[in-house]
Every structure is written in C-alpha cells, then in structure tokens.
Design an enzyme around this catalytic site. Structure first.
Site, PDB file in Angstrom:
ATOM      1  N   GLU A  34       0.875  -1.161   0.000  1.00  0.00           N
ATOM      2  CA  GLU A  34       0.000   0.000   0.000  1.00  0.00           C
ATOM      3  C   GLU A  34       0.919   1.220   0.000  1.00  0.00           C
ATOM      4  O   GLU A  34       1.801   1.326   0.854  1.00  0.00           O
ATOM      5  CB  GLU A  34      -0.861  -0.018   1.271  1.00  0.00           C
ATOM      6  CG  GLU A  34      -1.848   1.107   1.294  1.00  0.00           C
ATOM      7  CD  GLU A  34      -2.757   1.091   2.520  1.00  0.00           C
ATOM      8  OE1 GLU A  34      -2.741   0.106   3.287  1.00  0.00           O
ATOM      9  OE2 GLU A  34      -3.468   2.085   2.707  1.00  0.00           O
ATOM     10  N   ARG A 258       4.898 -12.407  10.073  1.00  0.00           N
ATOM     11  CA  ARG A 258       5.583 -11.131   9.817  1.00  0.00           C
ATOM     12  C   ARG A 258       7.015 -11.203  10.312  1.00  0.00           C
ATOM     13  O   ARG A 258       7.302 -11.870  11.298  1.00  0.00           O
ATOM     14  CB  ARG A 258       4.921  -9.997  10.603  1.00  0.00           C
ATOM     15  CG  ARG A 258       3.538  -9.683  10.270  1.00  0.00           C
ATOM     16  CD  ARG A 258       3.037  -8.558  11.175  1.00  0.00           C
ATOM     17  NE  ARG A 258       3.430  -7.266  10.656  1.00  0.00           N
ATOM     18  CZ  ARG A 258       2.812  -6.686   9.634  1.00  0.00           C
ATOM     19  NH1 ARG A 258       1.813  -7.273   9.032  1.00  0.00           N
ATOM     20  NH2 ARG A 258       3.216  -5.507   9.213  1.00  0.00           N
ATOM     21  N   LYS A 268       4.238   0.911   9.380  1.00  0.00           N
ATOM     22  CA  LYS A 268       4.377   2.199   8.708  1.00  0.00           C
ATOM     23  C   LYS A 268       3.725   3.312   9.513  1.00  0.00           C
ATOM     24  O   LYS A 268       4.216   4.438   9.523  1.00  0.00           O
ATOM     25  CB  LYS A 268       3.758   2.121   7.301  1.00  0.00           C
ATOM     26  CG  LYS A 268       4.663   1.416   6.323  1.00  0.00           C
ATOM     27  CD  LYS A 268       4.040   1.344   4.943  1.00  0.00           C
ATOM     28  CE  LYS A 268       3.059   0.209   4.863  1.00  0.00           C
ATOM     29  NZ  LYS A 268       2.562  -0.055   3.520  1.00  0.00           N
TER      30      LYS A 268
HETATM   31  P1  ATP Z   1       2.646  -2.072   7.951  1.00  0.00           P
HETATM   32  O1  ATP Z   1       1.884  -2.667   9.085  1.00  0.00           O
HETATM   33  O2  ATP Z   1       4.103  -1.955   8.211  1.00  0.00           O
HETATM   34  O3  ATP Z   1       2.056  -0.807   7.444  1.00  0.00           O
HETATM   35  P2  ATP Z   1       1.391  -3.496   5.865  1.00  0.00           P
HETATM   36  O4  ATP Z   1       1.175  -4.953   5.915  1.00  0.00           O
HETATM   37  O5  ATP Z   1       0.225  -2.619   6.069  1.00  0.00           O
HETATM   38  O6  ATP Z   1       2.589  -3.157   6.819  1.00  0.00           O
HETATM   39  P3  ATP Z   1       1.637  -3.351   3.063  1.00  0.00           P
HETATM   40  O7  ATP Z   1       2.149  -2.239   2.250  1.00  0.00           O
HETATM   41  O8  ATP Z   1       0.198  -3.641   3.021  1.00  0.00           O
HETATM   42  O9  ATP Z   1       2.092  -3.081   4.547  1.00  0.00           O
HETATM   43  O10 ATP Z   1       2.482  -4.663   2.786  1.00  0.00           O
HETATM   44  C1  ATP Z   1       2.886  -5.127   1.526  1.00  0.00           C
HETATM   45  C2  ATP Z   1       3.276  -6.561   1.664  1.00  0.00           C
HETATM   46  O11 ATP Z   1       4.373  -6.687   2.563  1.00  0.00           O
HETATM   47  C3  ATP Z   1       2.142  -7.380   2.223  1.00  0.00           C
HETATM   48  O12 ATP Z   1       2.056  -8.591   1.506  1.00  0.00           O
HETATM   49  C4  ATP Z   1       2.538  -7.615   3.645  1.00  0.00           C
HETATM   50  O13 ATP Z   1       2.021  -8.804   4.118  1.00  0.00           O
HETATM   51  C5  ATP Z   1       4.060  -7.614   3.575  1.00  0.00           C
HETATM   52  N1  ATP Z   1       4.620  -7.189   4.842  1.00  0.00           N
HETATM   53  C6  ATP Z   1       4.380  -6.040   5.502  1.00  0.00           C
HETATM   54  N2  ATP Z   1       5.033  -6.005   6.677  1.00  0.00           N
HETATM   55  C7  ATP Z   1       5.726  -7.164   6.771  1.00  0.00           C
HETATM   56  C8  ATP Z   1       6.587  -7.753   7.757  1.00  0.00           C
HETATM   57  N3  ATP Z   1       6.876  -7.117   8.883  1.00  0.00           N
HETATM   58  N4  ATP Z   1       7.108  -8.969   7.503  1.00  0.00           N
HETATM   59  C9  ATP Z   1       6.827  -9.603   6.362  1.00  0.00           C
HETATM   60  N5  ATP Z   1       6.025  -9.126   5.409  1.00  0.00           N
HETATM   61  C10 ATP Z   1       5.468  -7.925   5.595  1.00  0.00           C
HETATM   62 MG    MG Z   2      -1.504  -3.050   4.672  1.00  0.00          MG
END
Ligand code: ATP
Ligand code: MG
Length: 555
Positions: A34, A258, A268
C-alpha cells in the site's frame, strides 16, 4: 560438500502444485504494497520471498500497488517503493495498481448484487459495529438487508454518482450474520469517501475495502500463490467466498509470520509518527528500519537478501535479533570495503627524531580480503594524529598500545617507542612523544623487533577533515511495541552521536556519497548523501565487532 537446503512450507506447497499440474504448473506471485509509507525490512522479506519464489520456479512476480484508500496514499511513496525494490535487486513482471481495477471491481459488485449476494445498507458505522455480535453472540441482520435487487442496483449506482455523503451508505456482502467467523458477517465491500485519489483523481467517491479488492485483484492478474502475513489468516474464507461467488480465476492465499526485529518498530503507522514528530530526520534516516534508511546507512542489498534467506519464513510470530542482520552486513562489507585510516578522537603524536623535511609515502594495501584490491599512497610525517585512547599515562598490565617505554607499530609505517608526553593545566594529554626506528619500515623491516600493538594514524600535515555520525539502537528495549505506554517512550536518547571534525587520510577526500570503507579498528562507514563538495559526512554502518553483545554479557 554441497549442502541441500530443505524446502520451506511455501516451496513445498508450490512443488506439490506443480507436481499435480495445478495452474498448468504456472507460478505467479505478487508483491502488493500500500503506497502509504516507505518500505521497511519486513517488506524486504516479503519481496525476497515473492520475487525469490517466482525466480526459483521460472514464474513471474507482479508489483501491485494496493491503492484503494485515497486518504493516505501518495505518489512519493510509489516512487520510493519502486526504487527500493530495484535496489534490492528485483525487477517486476508488470506494474499494476488496484485502482486500475476500480471499474472491474464495480462490475463484480453489480454481479454480486444481481445474484442477491450484496446489498446497500443505510446503517451508520456505529450501528454496523453494534450489530456485529461477538464470538459468543450472533450478529443482528440490518433492516436494509432484504432490499430488492433493483433497489440495490439503483442505490449503488447513486452511491457511485455521488448522491450521498460520506458514511451515509455502504455496500455489504450478504453472507451470514451468525457466521462463526465474524469477518463473514456481512462484511463491507464499499464505503463512500469524497476524496481525491492519487491516480483516479475525482472519478470515484466510493472505494472498495481491502478484503473485497485484494482477492479480486489477485484473480484479475491470475496470481497463483497470493502470499500475505499471518494476520490475514481469518480473512482467507472471505477471500475464497468472493472468488467462488463470482466464478473468477481461483487465486489462493497463503500466510506466513511477519518479520519482526529487535530494538525497532515495524509498522508504517509508527514509522510515520517517528518522522512527523521529528524523532528522526526522515524516512531514510540511517537509524530507521526502512530499506532507504538502511541503504543510506551503508547496508548492502546483498546483506539484506542474505538476512532474509538465513532467517527464512515461519508460520508463527517471532522476533529476530538485529545482531543477525548486522552480522550479514559485516560479512559483505568485510569482502568489499577498502581499509583506510581515520582518527575520530585525536591527540597529536610527535616523532622527535624524524628528520625535518623528510616525507615518506607508504603504499598501503586497500583490502587484505581482496587480492585485486590494489594499494593507495599514504603520506607520513613527523607529526601525526592518533586516537586519544591509544595512549595511557598509567596503563594497566597488558596494555600493548602507547605508554612511556612501550613500542607499537604505526600501521603500514614504522615502529615507534614512546618517550614522553605533555599535559595542559587541566590534566589533558596534549602531545605524545615518540622516537621512530628507521629500519622498521613496513615491508622491509630489519629491526628484528616484534611488537604486540598496531595502531592507526593520519599525518597531521596531510590530514583532511570530515563529519562522522555514529549510530546506536533507536530504541532502548527489544520490543518497544510490546511495552506499557507509548512505544515512543522507549526511544534511545543517545541513538545519534555526531563528531563534527575527525581526521581522515587525504586519499579519502575523493569519496562520493554511497562509497563504503572500513575505518581501521573503528567500523564500516558509508559516505552520506548530505555530503557536499566541501564537507564529507560518514555514517557508521556497523562496528567491526558486536559491541552490544559484549555489553550484554558483562551485564
Ligand atoms: P505495515 O503494518 O508496516 O504498514 P502493511 O502490511 O500494512 O505493513 P503493506 O504495504 O500492506 O504493509 O504490505 C505489503 C506486503 O508486505 C504485504 O504482503 C505484507 O504482508 C508484507 N509485509 C508487511 N510487513 C511485513 C513484515 N513485517 N514482515 C513480512 N512481510 C510484511
Ligand atoms: Mg496493509
């Protein structure tokens, strides 16, 4: 000896799929960020995983921006994400945007309405939350649940046309208000948001929810293995429900844990707070766990890939010691970094018997780990800068550096013997006096002496200056998100130490932003992007040894 690494659980699933001929043996993954922030080391894991699996199985990996929320998303983030993925060493098969599917997603929603599987609800967000029920208690059906297909079609078209205000209506899937999985109790598919979108502008005022958009986007791209993190495990039945009801390409979702890292935070939302509240200088502050911060600090992309590979993937949440990441960084930098001399906390060393007007220039080996690393000239003179800590007035036993009567080798140069020192009125050492042994020249030493200590130095007459930034952990505790109170209460107040003017070898003045070197005995350093023509700035990437682990042992 060849070492066969055992398959991780996703590789097992994929190999079983290939063996069974599922998807005609095709493997197609995607990385779906995102664009609401910069990528962090957790994302790096997901990138290595998705692109890595595609590569291993001759498949493809898409980059898809999951840009269904107009409020938090920005083009700046899109660009930084692309930059980071490329820097990590991966290239996507196609660049997609969930927002490109808004028309298709709208049509899918109309299909579900026509099948009697979606309805427009006039309930407020509060009413919807209040009627959700709980694990013990079924939810209550909305009074608008049994609207006719015609009425739903008309209201949904009016929602799209902008007839209603934010929050006035929603589109919900009609599943089961008593479903044991709360996510299937008539989940929201669309909400009204009169907001400008970074790509679709003002075309839309209704936006699809993640759960509705994500699976359908996977299906549109014919993704075979949709890999996400564990918190989505309960969403999987909903992911499947939409795909089954629509009868579209059956993508499948798989979950892994994660990546969490000690002494930092990794969401983020939290990273954005650190940026906005100015606890760090920006998303790419070298203390941040972002890919751009790590790049600026000097972490090599190969070290991040190795880290990701070494840790592997798990099905349960865990937290990985940041020391392991630093180990990978050291391993790579040890092979690639030239060794140079810089004095961070200087005191003058005067060589009392060095002939006036004499000037030696030594050819110093750049990298003992690299036979093709070459040499560089290092000028020597009768006045040098050395580290203050390399001299002691009252040394303990086994102090093999400078103290009156001791001999040390000056790296790549001569052996010197300490004969005296000067102090100012406050008791600070101002000068260390030594004599040198002309016959002890490095490479042609005929002195027959064996000395135990070697120290680094920079010729005072030739030295250039630079700023050095030393970094420590950004947080004082291993898992700041898991402590009482606000995670920001656990910020380490001493995470940045700036040395405004250190002495460096003259050859180093040519260094450019991004260049990496080892300051002998002091650590690996990278030239910072803040550097200018007249002022070099070095970030300490990592120390030579894990000082932190030693401290922890001492207790
Ligand atoms: P955040 O909570 O840091 O904002 P998010 O999951 O909302 O993370 P996205 O941009 O939606 O962030 O994530 C893009 C991809 O990266 C998704 O497939 C997500 O599952 C993966 N991802 C995000 N954070 C992690 C993490 N800490 N470890 C492994 N994969 C991750
Ligand atoms: Mg997300």
């Amino acid at each position: 000896m060849s070492e066969e690494k055992s398959l991780n659980f996703l590789e097992e699933i994929i190999e079983n799929d290939i063996a069974a001929g599922n998807n005609n043996g095709r493997v197609h993954t995607r990385f779906p960020p995102e664009p609401n922030g910069y990528l962090h080391i957790g994302h790096a894991t997901s990138i290595c995983l998705n692109f890595g699996l595609a590569k291993k199985y001759n498949g493809k990996c898409n980059l898809r921006f999951d840009d269904t929320n107009p409020v938090t998303e920005e083009t700046e983030y899109v660009e930084s994400i692309k930059n980071d993925i490329r820097w990590l060493g991966f290239e996507w098969n196609g660049e997609y945007y969930a927002s490109d599917y808004f028309d298709k997603l709208y049509d899918f929603a109309v299909t579900l309405i026509k099948k009697g599987l979606a309805y427009v609800d006039d309930s407020t967000a509060e009413e919807i939350a209040a009627t959700k029920g709980s694990f013990e208690k079924p939810g209550q059906e909305s009074p608008y649940r049994n609207r006719s297909v015609e009425e739903n079609l008309q209201l949904f078209a009016e929602m799209k046309a902008g007839k209603y205000k934010d929050g006035e209506k929603t589109l919900r899937a009609k599943i089961d208000m008593a479903h044991p999985n709360l996510l299937l109790r008539d989940p929201l598919m669309y909400r009204i948001k009169h907001e400008h979108h970074h790509r679709t502008g003002d075309k839309w005022c209704i936006y699809p929810m993640y759960d509705y958009a994500h699976g359908q986007s996977d299906s549109i791209e014919e993704i075979t293995h949709s890999i996400c993190t564990l918190e989505f495990i309960h969403h999987r039945p909903l992911y499947n429900w939409f795909i089954e009801q629509l009868g579209i390409f059956p993508s499948h979702q798989y979950e892994f844990a994660r990546r969490n890292l000690t002494y930092t935070v990794m969401s983020k939302r939290k990273l954005l707070q650190l940026v906005n509240d100015k606890h760090v200088s920006g998303w790419d502050d070298p203390r941040m766990p972002t890919i751009s911060g790590m790049r600026r600090r000097g972490y090599p992309a190969a070290a991040l890939r190795q880290f990701s590979d070494t840790v592997g993937i798990a099905k349960r949440e865990n937290i990985v010691d940041v020391g392991l990441l630093e180990f990978c960084v050291r391993e790579h930098l040890n092979k690639t970094s030239n060794r140079v001399m810089a004095v961070l906390d200087p005191v003058k060393l005067v060589i009392t018997n060095y002939p006036a007007g004499q000037e030696d220039i030594f050819e110093a080996e750049n990298n003992p780990e690299d036979p093709n690393g070459g040499t560089r000239p290092v000028p020597f003179s009768g006045e040098l800068w050395i580290e203050r800590e390399d001299f002691m007035e009252n040394p303990p036993k086994k102090f093999f550096r400078l103290a009156v009567g001791n001999m040390v080798r000056l790296k790549s140069a001569y052996i010197v013997k300490c004969e005296g020192f000067r102090k100012d009125d406050a008791g600070n050492i101002t000068e260390v006096h030594c004599s040198y042994l002309p016959e002890s020249k490095s490479g042609s030493d005929t002195s027959g002496l064996i000395v135990k200590g070697t120290i680094h130095w920079v010729s005072a007459a030739h030295a250039k200056t630079a700023e050095v930034r030393l970094y420590d952990r950004l947080f004082r505790v291993e898992d700041p998100s898991n402590e009482d109170g606000d995670f920001k209460d656990y910020i380490n107040p001493d995470s940045l130490c700036v040395l405004p003017s250190v002495y460096i070898e003259p050859e180093l003045a040519k260094a450019k932003p991004g260049d990496q070197v080892q300051f002998m005995r002091k650590g690996y350093f990278a030239v910072d992007t803040d550097s200018t023509e007249n002022k070099l700035i070095f970030n300490r990437t990592v120390t030579l040894k894990d000082a932190w682990a030693k401290e922890a042992k001492k207790g």
